[in-house]
Design an enzyme around this catalytic site. Structure first.
Site, short mmCIF file in Angstrom:
data_model
loop_
_atom_site.label_atom_id
_atom_site.label_comp_id
_atom_site.label_asym_id
_atom_site.label_seq_id
_atom_site.Cartn_x
_atom_site.Cartn_y
_atom_site.Cartn_z
N GLY A 109 -3.25 4.06 -0.94
CA GLY A 109 -4.49 3.39 -0.56
C GLY A 109 -5.70 3.72 -1.42
N ARG A 133 0.83 -1.21 0.00
CA ARG A 133 0.00 0.00 0.00
C ARG A 133 0.86 1.25 0.00
NH1 ARG A 133 -4.90 1.36 4.20
NH2 ARG A 133 -3.22 1.68 5.71
N SER A 134 0.51 2.15 -0.90
CA SER A 134 1.17 3.44 -0.92
C SER A 134 0.15 4.49 -0.48
CB SER A 134 1.72 3.68 -2.33
OG SER A 134 2.07 5.00 -2.53
N GLY A 152 -1.34 8.07 -3.95
CA GLY A 152 0.06 7.71 -3.70
C GLY A 152 0.85 7.56 -5.00
N VAL A 153 2.12 7.93 -4.98
CA VAL A 153 2.90 7.76 -6.21
C VAL A 153 3.20 6.29 -6.48
CG1 VAL A 153 3.99 10.05 -6.04
CG2 VAL A 153 5.22 8.05 -5.21
N GLY A 154 3.08 5.43 -5.44
CA GLY A 154 3.36 4.00 -5.63
C GLY A 154 2.40 3.37 -6.62
N GLY A 155 1.11 3.43 -6.33
CA GLY A 155 0.12 2.83 -7.22
C GLY A 155 -0.07 3.65 -8.48
N HIS A 156 -0.12 4.95 -8.32
CA HIS A 156 -0.47 5.85 -9.42
C HIS A 156 0.49 5.70 -10.61
CE1 HIS A 156 -2.26 9.47 -11.17
NE2 HIS A 156 -1.06 9.99 -11.32
N TYR A 209 -8.06 2.49 -12.68
CA TYR A 209 -9.46 2.43 -12.24
C TYR A 209 -9.85 0.95 -12.21
CZ TYR A 209 -9.41 7.42 -13.51
OH TYR A 209 -9.12 8.76 -13.63
C1 LIG Z 1 -10.07 10.32 -5.40
C2 LIG Z 1 -9.25 9.67 -6.49
C3 LIG Z 1 -8.73 10.46 -7.50
C4 LIG Z 1 -7.94 9.90 -8.52
N1 LIG Z 1 -7.45 10.71 -9.50
C5 LIG Z 1 -6.70 10.17 -10.48
C6 LIG Z 1 -6.14 10.97 -11.52
O1 LIG Z 1 -6.33 12.18 -11.56
N2 LIG Z 1 -5.39 10.37 -12.48
C7 LIG Z 1 -5.16 9.03 -12.46
O2 LIG Z 1 -4.45 8.53 -13.32
N3 LIG Z 1 -5.65 8.25 -11.49
C8 LIG Z 1 -6.41 8.78 -10.50
N4 LIG Z 1 -6.92 7.97 -9.53
C9 LIG Z 1 -6.61 6.54 -9.56
C10 LIG Z 1 -5.28 6.28 -8.90
O3 LIG Z 1 -4.23 6.68 -9.76
C11 LIG Z 1 -5.11 4.79 -8.61
O4 LIG Z 1 -6.12 4.36 -7.75
C12 LIG Z 1 -3.74 4.46 -8.04
O5 LIG Z 1 -3.46 3.11 -8.24
C13 LIG Z 1 -3.68 4.79 -6.59
O6 LIG Z 1 -2.39 4.68 -6.10
P1 LIG Z 1 -2.18 4.59 -4.51
O7 LIG Z 1 -0.77 4.41 -4.25
O8 LIG Z 1 -2.89 5.74 -3.86
O9 LIG Z 1 -3.07 3.32 -4.17
P2 LIG Z 1 -2.77 1.93 -3.43
O10 LIG Z 1 -4.15 1.45 -3.08
O11 LIG Z 1 -1.81 2.09 -2.35
O12 LIG Z 1 -2.14 1.06 -4.58
C14 LIG Z 1 -2.79 0.76 -5.79
C15 LIG Z 1 -2.22 -0.53 -6.36
O13 LIG Z 1 -0.82 -0.40 -6.55
C16 LIG Z 1 -0.11 -1.29 -5.70
N5 LIG Z 1 1.02 -0.55 -5.13
C17 LIG Z 1 0.96 0.51 -4.30
N6 LIG Z 1 2.19 0.93 -3.99
C18 LIG Z 1 3.05 0.12 -4.65
C19 LIG Z 1 4.47 0.06 -4.72
N7 LIG Z 1 5.22 0.92 -4.05
N8 LIG Z 1 5.05 -0.91 -5.47
C20 LIG Z 1 4.27 -1.78 -6.15
N9 LIG Z 1 2.93 -1.77 -6.12
C21 LIG Z 1 2.31 -0.82 -5.38
C22 LIG Z 1 -1.11 -1.75 -4.68
O14 LIG Z 1 -0.78 -3.02 -4.18
C23 LIG Z 1 -2.38 -1.73 -5.45
O15 LIG Z 1 -2.48 -2.89 -6.26
C24 LIG Z 1 -7.71 8.51 -8.51
C25 LIG Z 1 -8.25 7.72 -7.50
C26 LIG Z 1 -9.02 8.28 -6.50
C27 LIG Z 1 -9.59 7.41 -5.42
#
Ligand SMILES: Cc1cc2nc3c(=O)[nH]c(=O)nc-3n(C[C@H](O)[C@H](O)[C@H](O)COP(=O)(O)OP(=O)(O)OC[C@H]3O[C@@H](n4cnc5c(N)ncnc54)[C@H](O)[C@@H]3O)c2cc1C
Ligand SMILES: *[C@@H]1O[C@H](CO)[C@@H](O)[C@H](O)[C@H]1NC(C)=O
Ligand SMILES: *[C@@H]1O[C@H](CO)[C@@H](O)[C@H](O)[C@H]1NC(C)=O
Ligand SMILES: *[C@@H]1O[C@H](CO)[C@@H](O)[C@H](O)[C@H]1NC(C)=O
Ligand SMILES: *[C@@H]1O[C@H](CO)[C@@H](O)[C@H](O)[C@H]1NC(C)=O
Ligand SMILES: *[C@@H]1O[C@H](CO)[C@@H](O)[C@H](O)[C@H]1NC(C)=O
Length: 542
Positions: free
Chosen positions: A110, A107-108, A179-183, A474
């Site tokens: 979330g 999780r990065s 988070g930059v991890g998932g994004h 998504y």
């Molecule tokens: C309110 C909202 C706004 C958003 N806006 C945009 C937007 O403007 N543009 C866009 O492109 N997307 C957008 N998203 C989607 C977003 O980019 C994805 O949901 C992204 O995967 C989230 O990354 P996270 O690190 O926050 O999530 P996490 O839930 O932490 O991770 C997402 C996935 O990546 C994996 N992961 C996380 N960290 C790592 C790591 N360090 N190494 C390997 N795997 C990892 C997780 O296991 C999970 O499978 C939005 C989502 C929400 C809820």
């Protein structure tokens, strides 16, 4: 080097152990896991492993769950939250999880739309590796590059980049708590993608911990894996601990505007025109469309079409550009605000002007609700005469929102195969459907989910086919799932895999077959390992 890493690993195993002893965990699986982590007896801190018995467990777990649908009493919870303080904590957690056949979730920020970074639908023990403490951002002045650890949020990255220079920015998403991890793993769209491409297009190096606990960089991981982690979706290949990114030029003043028109005010024909020009105007202009039900002046429910835009230039240049390309919009100078690029991040968060950018450093201000999402790509403008019907479907939802992000520009120039993210030339815009609700009742869940399924079904004729393209950031489990760890077949996964990755899915599965053949990084929609044995047999999997 290898020895050094080993020594560090041992040291940290030891630290983990200490933490665990003090937690009095009684779950047998958890005991085993903790025992594994405790092979080295050097006790230093109890700050980074939290079992279900720890008082902070719930608040840490919930703090980055924006979608309450994955935070209910019946949601499966991890046995422990591991919050690595050093890379070697990650190595230890991987090695012990592997040995004991625990699943690991990474999780990065979330924001995963299916909650896959902190919950699991399989009947097996799992732990969450939460990277929130690994979030340093190091800007390499003069080179316009930065190393950003994956626990950082987009807001933090933007904040520190803008502190470095008013003329530097980074092209990624608009929600500061993502988070930059998932994004970046999934691509990363935002206001500057028509000019600079995806966040993942701007990654030039990375550090990853693989399934064997090795720390690799671009050079040591090789170009196949480096290709796969840029757009192949989070959680598949290892734990990305840091990205090295190219920062991009932004002018000192940029201009934003947000203009809404209801259907009665001509919203449909404006939207129709937008379909033709938004991907083909100056790449300095990014016009997102947000469609949702709204009340008109007499209090009747109607559809509102909002053009939410950023322009990389001043207001005069913007007026010129819009007057040229989209005069029907009727944009006036008074609708526009000039501001610094960093201030636009807050503007697009809630459409207010003047908040202090310091809030970008706050990580826990995620507004929460229950929700479900799906996405499509559009390759040909939807016929104008069909729009009315689409608005009618929207009005059947409670709080539905359709967000449409134009592509074109740089997005159309980059080759489909350059990184794992595939949908480039020929794709006009992305369409994100979101439905939300406020209460935890079976009725609301069913209503929201059913509306979404029907909407997605209804939209079939108007969106990309073969594959019905979907943005992996998504994520949508209704497209299909891996049954279980022992039954993950490339063929089964091809249906949903090609929706996310098009023709790149096969290469992703082959990379997976090389770097994680035992499928340690397994989850509901993880990429299955495709292990090549006989090319001639067509599919080529063993
Ligand atoms: C309110 C909202 C706004 C958003 N806006 C945009 C937007 O403007 N543009 C866009 O492109 N997307 C957008 N998203 C989607 C977003 O980019 C994805 O949901 C992204 O995967 C989230 O990354 P996270 O690190 O926050 O999530 P996490 O839930 O932490 O991770 C997402 C996935 O990546 C994996 N992961 C996380 N960290 C790592 C790591 N360090 N190494 C390997 N795997 C990892 C997780 O296991 C999970 O499978 C939005 C989502 C929400 C809820
Ligand atoms: C234990 O920690 C101390 C202090 O940090 C360190 O000097 C020592 O080398 C560690 N021992 C082992 C076995 O890691
Ligand atoms: C929590 O601690 C109590 C008492 O020590 C124990 O009975 C219980 O099983 C523990 N639960 C977990 C999930 O570790
Ligand atoms: C984009 O604009 C150019 C010229 O402005 C035009 O020739 C081209 O057909 C347009 N492309 C699309 C896909 O509309
Ligand atoms: C609003 O709804 C009422 C009742 O359905 C209707 O009589 C009225 O004409 C509507 N107003 C507008 C402006 O459409
Ligand atoms: C994209 O790259 C591939 C592989 O290098 C190449 O074969 C193909 O021609 C390129 N496509 C375009 C449109 O340039």
């Amino acid at each position: 080097m290898e020895l050094n890493i080993m020594a560090k690993t041992l040291l940290h195993l030891f630290v983990l152990l200490t933490a665990l002893i003090s937690l009095a965990v009684s779950d047998p699986l958890s005991d085993n896991f903790l025992q594994c982590l405790s092979n080295n007896p050097n006790i230093t801190t109890t700050d980074f492993v939290f079992s279900q018995n720890d008082t902070e467990y719930s608040s840490i777990l919930e703090s980055t769950i924006p979608n309450l649908r994955f935070s209910t009493p019946t949601t499966p919870k991890p046995l422990a939250l591991i919050i690595p303080l050093t890379y070697s904590h990650i190595q230890s957690a991987i090695l012990c999880s592997k040995q004991l056949k625990f699943q690991i979730r990474i999780r990065s920020g979330g924001h995963d739309s299916e909650g896959l970074s902190y919950t699991s639908s399989y009947e097996s023990s799992f732990v969450v590796l939460d990277l929130r403490e690994l979030r340093s951002i190091t800007i390499e002045s003069g080179q316009n590059t930065a190393w950003v650890e994956t626990g950082a949020t987009l807001g933090e990255l933007y904040y520190w980049v803008s502190k470095e220079s008013q003329n530097l920015g980074f092209p990624a998403g608009i929600c500061p708590t993502v988070g930059v991890g998932g994004h970046i793993s999934g691509g990363g769209y935002g206001n500057m993608m028509r000019k600079y491409g995806l966040a993942a297009d701007n990654v030039i190096d990375a550090r990853i911990v693989d399934a064997n606990g090795r720390i690799l960089d671009r050079n040591s991981m090789g170009e196949d894996l480096f290709w796969a982690i840029r757009g192949g979706g989070g959680g598949n290949f290892g734990v990305v601990v840091a990205w090295k990114v190219n920062l991009v030029y932004v002018p000192e003043k940029v201009t934003v505007f947000s203009l809404s028109k209801t259907i009665e005010e001509g919203g449909s024909s404006l939207f129709n025109k937008w379909q033709y020009i938004s991907h083909n105007v100056s790449r300095d202009l990014f016009m997102r469309v947000i469609i949702k039900p709204a009340l008109d002046e007499s209090g009747n429910r109607t559809i509102e079409v909002k053009f939410s835009s950023m322009f990389l230039g001043n207001v005069d240049k913007l007026m010129e550009t819009v007057t040229d390309g989209f005069p029907e919009l009727g944009l006036q100078e008074k609708d526009c605000s000039e501001m610094r690029w960093i201030e636009t991040v807050l503007y697009f968060d809630d459409y207010t002007v003047g908040r202090s950018i310091d809030v970008l450093k706050e990580r826990n201000s995620v507004p929460k609700s229950y929700g479900i999402g799906k996405s499509d790509y559009v390759k040909e403008p939807i016929p104008e005469e069909k729009l009315e019907e689409i608005w009618k479907w929207c009005l059947e939802g409670d709080m539905p929102v359709l967000v449409l992000e134009p592509l074109g520009g740089k997005m159309h120039e980059i080759n489909d195969t350059r990184i794992a993210y595939p949908f480039r030339k020929g794709y006009l815009y992305n369409l994100h459907y979101v439905e939300k609700w406020e209460d935890y009742s079976t009725e609301s869940f069913e209503k929201g989910i059913n509306w979404m399924r029907k909407m997605y079904e209804n939209m079939t004729p108007y969106v990309a086919k073969n594959p019905r393209a979907t943005y992996v950031n998504y994520r949508d489990l209704e497209l299909g799932e891996n049954d279980n760890l022992d039954d993950t077949s490339y063929l089964n996964a091809m249906n949903w895999g090609s929706k996310y990755f098009g023709d790149n899915f096969r290469r992703l599965a082959m990379v997976k077959g090389v770097v994680d053949p035992d499928n340690f990084f397994f989850f509901e929609q993880s990429i299955p390992p495709l292990i090549m044995c006989e090319e001639k047999s067509g599919i080529g999997s063993c």
